[in-house]
Design a protein around this motif. Sequence first.
Motif, PDB file in Angstrom:
ATOM      1  N   SER A  70      56.618  60.160  -4.040  1.00 28.09           N
ATOM      2  CA  SER A  70      58.003  60.174  -3.557  1.00 28.09           C
ATOM      3  C   SER A  70      58.932  59.310  -4.407  1.00 28.09           C
ATOM      4  CB  SER A  70      58.042  59.662  -2.112  1.00 28.09           C
ATOM      5  OG  SER A  70      57.728  58.276  -2.082  1.00 28.09           O
ATOM      6  N   GLY A  71      58.366  58.375  -5.186  1.00 24.88           N
ATOM      7  CA  GLY A  71      59.229  57.437  -5.901  1.00 24.88           C
ATOM      8  C   GLY A  71      59.909  56.456  -4.968  1.00 24.88           C
ATOM      9  N   GLN A  72      59.407  56.341  -3.755  1.00 16.27           N
ATOM     10  CA  GLN A  72      59.995  55.460  -2.735  1.00 16.27           C
ATOM     11  C   GLN A  72      58.995  54.390  -2.312  1.00 16.27           C
ATOM     12  OE1 GLN A  72      63.095  56.181  -1.422  1.00 16.27           O
ATOM     13  NE2 GLN A  72      63.281  58.036  -2.670  1.00 16.27           N
ATOM     14  N   TRP A  73      59.502  53.325  -1.761  1.00 18.19           N
ATOM     15  CA  TRP A  73      58.644  52.359  -1.091  1.00 18.19           C
ATOM     16  C   TRP A  73      58.036  53.016   0.155  1.00 18.19           C
ATOM     17  CZ3 TRP A  73      57.110  47.414  -2.291  1.00 18.19           C
ATOM     18  CH2 TRP A  73      57.732  46.840  -3.411  1.00 18.19           C
ATOM     19  N   VAL A  74      56.780  52.763   0.406  1.00 14.02           N
ATOM     20  CA  VAL A  74      56.100  53.322   1.575  1.00 14.02           C
ATOM     21  C   VAL A  74      55.489  52.176   2.384  1.00 14.02           C
ATOM     22  CG1 VAL A  74      54.108  54.708   2.318  1.00 14.02           C
ATOM     23  CG2 VAL A  74      55.595  55.517   0.460  1.00 14.02           C
ATOM     24  N   ASP A  75      55.743  52.197   3.693  1.00 11.49           N
ATOM     25  CA  ASP A  75      55.128  51.189   4.552  1.00 11.49           C
ATOM     26  C   ASP A  75      53.627  51.452   4.689  1.00 11.49           C
ATOM     27  OD1 ASP A  75      57.455  49.830   4.949  1.00 11.49           O
ATOM     28  OD2 ASP A  75      57.938  50.879   6.819  1.00 11.49           O
ATOM     29  N   ILE A  76      52.879  50.391   4.804  1.00 10.92           N
ATOM     30  CA  ILE A  76      51.428  50.510   4.967  1.00 10.92           C
ATOM     31  C   ILE A  76      51.090  50.206   6.418  1.00 10.92           C
ATOM     32  CG2 ILE A  76      49.182  49.608   4.272  1.00 10.92           C
ATOM     33  CD1 ILE A  76      50.515  48.753   1.614  1.00 10.92           C
ATOM     34  N   GLY A  77      50.427  51.151   7.037  1.00  6.19           N
ATOM     35  CA  GLY A  77      49.932  50.887   8.383  1.00  6.19           C
ATOM     36  C   GLY A  77      51.011  50.929   9.436  1.00  6.19           C
TER      37      GLY A  77
END
Lengths: 371, 371, 371, 371
Positions: free
Chosen positions: C364-371
């Motif tokens: 996505s080229g985006q920051w992704v939250d983990i969990g």
Amino acid sequence: MAKPLRVALIGTGFMGKCHALAWNAVAPVFGDVPRPELALLCEAGAELAAARAAEFGFARASGDWRDAVAAPDIDVVSITTPNAFHPEMAIAALEAGKHVWCEKPMAPAFADAERMNAAAQASGKVAALGYNYIQNPIIRLMARLLGEGAIGRATHLRVEMDEDFMADGAAPFDWKHAATSGYGALDDFGVHAFSLLRVLGFEPRAVTALMTKPYADRATGDGSRRAVETHDVASLLLRFDGLGGTILLNRSAWGRKGRIFVQIFGTAGSIVYDQERFNEVQLYTADGPRDRQGFRSILAGPVHPPYEKFIPAPGHGLGFNELKVIECRELLRAIAGEPAHLLDFSAGLEIERAVHAAARSHESGQWVDIG
Amino acid sequence: MAKPLRVALIGTGFMGKCHALAWNAVAPVFGDVPRPELALLCEAGAELAAARAAEFGFARASGDWRDAVAAPDIDVVSITTPNAFHPEMAIAALEAGKHVWCEKPMAPAFADAERMNAAAQASGKVAALGYNYIQNPIIRLMARLLGEGAIGRATHLRVEMDEDFMADGAAPFDWKHAATSGYGALDDFGVHAFSLLRVLGFEPRAVTALMTKPYADRATGDGSRRAVETHDVASLLLRFDGLGGTILLNRSAWGRKGRIFVQIFGTAGSIVYDQERFNEVQLYTADGPRDRQGFRSILAGPVHPPYEKFIPAPGHGLGFNELKVIECRELLRAIAGEPAHLLDFSAGLEIERAVHAAARSHESGQWVDIG
Amino acid sequence: MAKPLRVALIGTGFMGKCHALAWNAVAPVFGDVPRPELALLCEAGAELAAARAAEFGFARASGDWRDAVAAPDIDVVSITTPNAFHPEMAIAALEAGKHVWCEKPMAPAFADAERMNAAAQASGKVAALGYNYIQNPIIRLMARLLGEGAIGRATHLRVEMDEDFMADGAAPFDWKHAATSGYGALDDFGVHAFSLLRVLGFEPRAVTALMTKPYADRATGDGSRRAVETHDVASLLLRFDGLGGTILLNRSAWGRKGRIFVQIFGTAGSIVYDQERFNEVQLYTADGPRDRQGFRSILAGPVHPPYEKFIPAPGHGLGFNELKVIECRELLRAIAGEPAHLLDFSAGLEIERAVHAAARSHESGQWVDIG
Amino acid sequence: MAKPLRVALIGTGFMGKCHALAWNAVAPVFGDVPRPELALLCEAGAELAAARAAEFGFARASGDWRDAVAAPDIDVVSITTPNAFHPEMAIAALEAGKHVWCEKPMAPAFADAERMNAAAQASGKVAALGYNYIQNPIIRLMARLLGEGAIGRATHLRVEMDEDFMADGAAPFDWKHAATSGYGALDDFGVHAFSLLRVLGFEPRAVTALMTKPYADRATGDGSRRAVETHDVASLLLRFDGLGGTILLNRSAWGRKGRIFVQIFGTAGSIVYDQERFNEVQLYTADGPRDRQGFRSILAGPVHPPYEKFIPAPGHGLGFNELKVIECRELLRAIAGEPAHLLDFSAGLEIERAVHAAARSHESGQWVDIG
């Protein structure tokens, strides 16, 4: 020091250029001494002398080193010629009332070194030797650590000095392979090792040595081969007061470029130093939690004087040439009558005494007392 | 090797456990030998022996080492007791027709080592010594590099071995400080240094040594102090055929934990090794473009046999204990009558000969011929 | 633990052999656990299974892994097959009431990892993952130093993991280049990086990643070329609670053999670790005299548990395989209901969650939250 | 270059002194340029200016920097003041027809950097930036190695720059913590990282960044605390043409003093460099016998130009200040219309463009195109 010193430089090779850079840099770096007047540069050949004087910033030039001695306006003479010339030049300069800054070692023959020292004592002038490695802020830190007992009482010493400029057996016979040049690694490198031990507070009392030749002979220009007369490798066992040590020297050590490896073991810790990374020192202290003990690598910085005179930021690194700038500042201190961190002709004589003792022990296969 | 060997182990200290681990691991690691039968474990005290046998996987236990010699089903005996016990045990085992795997050094007294070797020769059995450092794949690589001429003809050797288990002057007098234990670092560490030189192809011809004591005396249990009789530091100059070298030993070297530092200089390059990072070796070869020459750090991997028997991936690292597993495999090879990379009693005797010669040279202050 | 555990091992490759060595060594090394019974070895092919069982010391063998699950006498199953087989095997073993010791990562698909964890939770059995790097005494020291505040509050983290087994572009396309094998370096190496961070106390909250391919395609057996579908290089920016960090992964990094380089910066010091020299750690503490500050290199020794179970002397070095022995001891602890230093399926799931989040962020080229 | 250049120096801090040393040393070191005339030194305060002029060897002094621009005899102006002053001074000097040697970075605001570059283009004069790290003979070697394909095609890049001058949380708020000083590590260090990549041939195309603050606030002089507005830590993911990379920056990294760690991985080898040991570089090439492959440590020497201008012997080490001497020689080359290894205002603008793009990506959490 109100008045700038007037300087003459004899020689413009490796060390001559190094002196020139130091004379140019000492005032900007330290900022607390008058900028020396670079008055006279002497080099064999008037034309070359003139060219170098222009590059190095000296006001005038001469093809005759005696002009440096004779000129009434000269206060201090830098002598950077091959060792064989040191005695005549240094003695003449001292007798003419000049301060002398002479490259090491003093002279191939011990008797000449003795004469140089006698002239220095008689003159009342500063007679300093160019042992620039001892000016390294890290070496000063090592001396301070030892003095402060950081590693307790020293119990064992090891010094190695290795380079590889003689390692290529295909290289032809040159003057450093002739006995007239000295012993080989023993004097070429040994003086450095002894000078470091000296400033760290260790005085050798007896020595036994073994010298070997990696190459028995070498090619000459005429297609024949000539026996090598000097020893590229020398190993010394040493007795100091209350402890033992070694000095190991090799100028045919492939891959070693400027290694001086010092290991000092004490009752409370150890210090390890490698000249090829001379902006660092390793310190081990046997204190604190045992699971956190280890050799720490200390990088030179402004907290290690006089590093801060060169760079305000730690870890950026001094260069070999800059050690000569520090030495130059110490010379100026000595000339001003202040305490200075220098090895003078008197100290140099002790260093050369040890070297010659080692050579005799190699001949005899016996332990030889030093001094 | 059709039939599994039946093994007895005498001793369960540092080296006893190391042998036990090797006997357990040699078949799974190498996969080309029958799994040995761990038949009998001997340790002083029947109860302790039984407990250790259970841990180490031995079928039965005994409080008397003579059972290992007497038992008819035992093929090979691991001897891992203090050195003073080696002669009696090894000779008895050999005379009983057992193969012997004995920890080094052979014995405190040279005459005992000679007797051990005589028994080995008379027995026709394998009598191997536990010089595990030489089993390191990196040491084997070094031997191969030397053999292939990677650094040309060797011109100078240096070996250092340093640890710090004697460095604390506040530690009390123990048996290693008594003359009955031997010379000190000279035999404690010297045998390792000589063993490495031996497998690398270097045989010493003459020696002169200096031994020193970091601490003159140490506290005893009763509040008094007792003079230390052994030397924690020993420095040796050595002559080999056509080259010189040094062995420097210190068991009071703060910060050194398992350092064996080897430097071999040759006519075409150099090799440098540090046991504290024993999965690496430094190699310098004076070839290729000059601006790209440098010491290269080679990390152990599957291309360095028999590393690949342990781990298929390079750079993951063997451990000290695993060197003993390799040694065990070599022992099995020797017992099977195959060529094996091992130092036997005969080789061990030469190592101890050199150590005793060094001790005499320290006494006399003279060079002493070896052998 | 009164009764010895009965063990089945599935798989005899790199990790299978490593498990076998651990099962053989755990009792001799630690001396405080009953020697496990090596009951059953499963490998594809009955003949190969029998051969390996003999080498590894297992009592019986099978060509069918389901025998390990079905056999009523088995207490614990070591699963060391390729990742794709983990879910079926682990779930079957857990459902059959066996403890499971499974190599990492859990499974290529996150959903499968979730199923594995659900089975573990339902079973009430120990379900441990083979994250052996975390067993290194030096890693435990690092965790302890962090816990004790030796470097204050952590402010920045960096982890790199690099090897070069994919670096040769001339090597043919293999299954690790197919998308079915996973993402590439991200899962192959990333799970190690996240596992280390986890045991050091750092939990990632968000990620953005970039993955690249050193080689776009590779040769196939039939002379054509096939597009590489996995990424040998992955770089991750990470947010933790109150600090940031990076994980950089490369399996085409020429010269790196087993490098895991960890840098942890804190308010009072720093810790630096290199897996290629995994018996060492660098510690810097900003205390004491400023001219003596430096990174200290701590060598593993008996003061760093459980090193002392292997070797009583410091600086001698553990090997990669021995980390698995420590892990095995922790597994036995967990099975005995004692607190154990292990990552179980629940912890492993969090690690894999982070890996999959990173993969989505690359897409996505985006920051992704983990969990 | 027939006629000596006449030089004005503005500023006498860290970099001012460094320029002064370079102007003094460039002729003695290189021997192929006329000795520059040190004509005018400008520093705030006429008295200080005069003192520094005497130390640094400048003929005259002024308390007003505009004199350097106005003086008709000045050919080149060294600008070493804080960044905020660069635009006004550099533009004035260029408009007055002077060559400009300006310290980096160009200006806090990108628009100002653009104006500076526009002035440079309009002037036709040399407008050079003080990126001295790129002058290191070892960096030049790295560029040459890359150009010659020594490591094949580059596939992955990593640059780290770390120091610890902001690591002490007890130190008070200073101007570098205010937003007016810039972003923090991103511009303070980032420009160095980008400059190195640039001379090594790597141009970034897109960036995503994360910046963090080790300390949220700091003490002020009046006993209160003030929020820190800049970020001491910055981590950047970068896309280049055909490969990815990272730049990691931390000025609160305890123990790092001048670390710039560069790792370049390629299809045929790798290069690793550490500025704290900037006379060395590590090179791995995947050729020759596999059992001899390893990172080689190349020590700077006369085979790495222009090292030989400073010291004829290898391994003796250049210092940080000497990199500026090399830069000075390149500046003279540029002024003479010769090809020069320098980063001019145009190149500098691209570097600052990347820095500002990274800052925007931190704000947006998105990838940002550069240029």
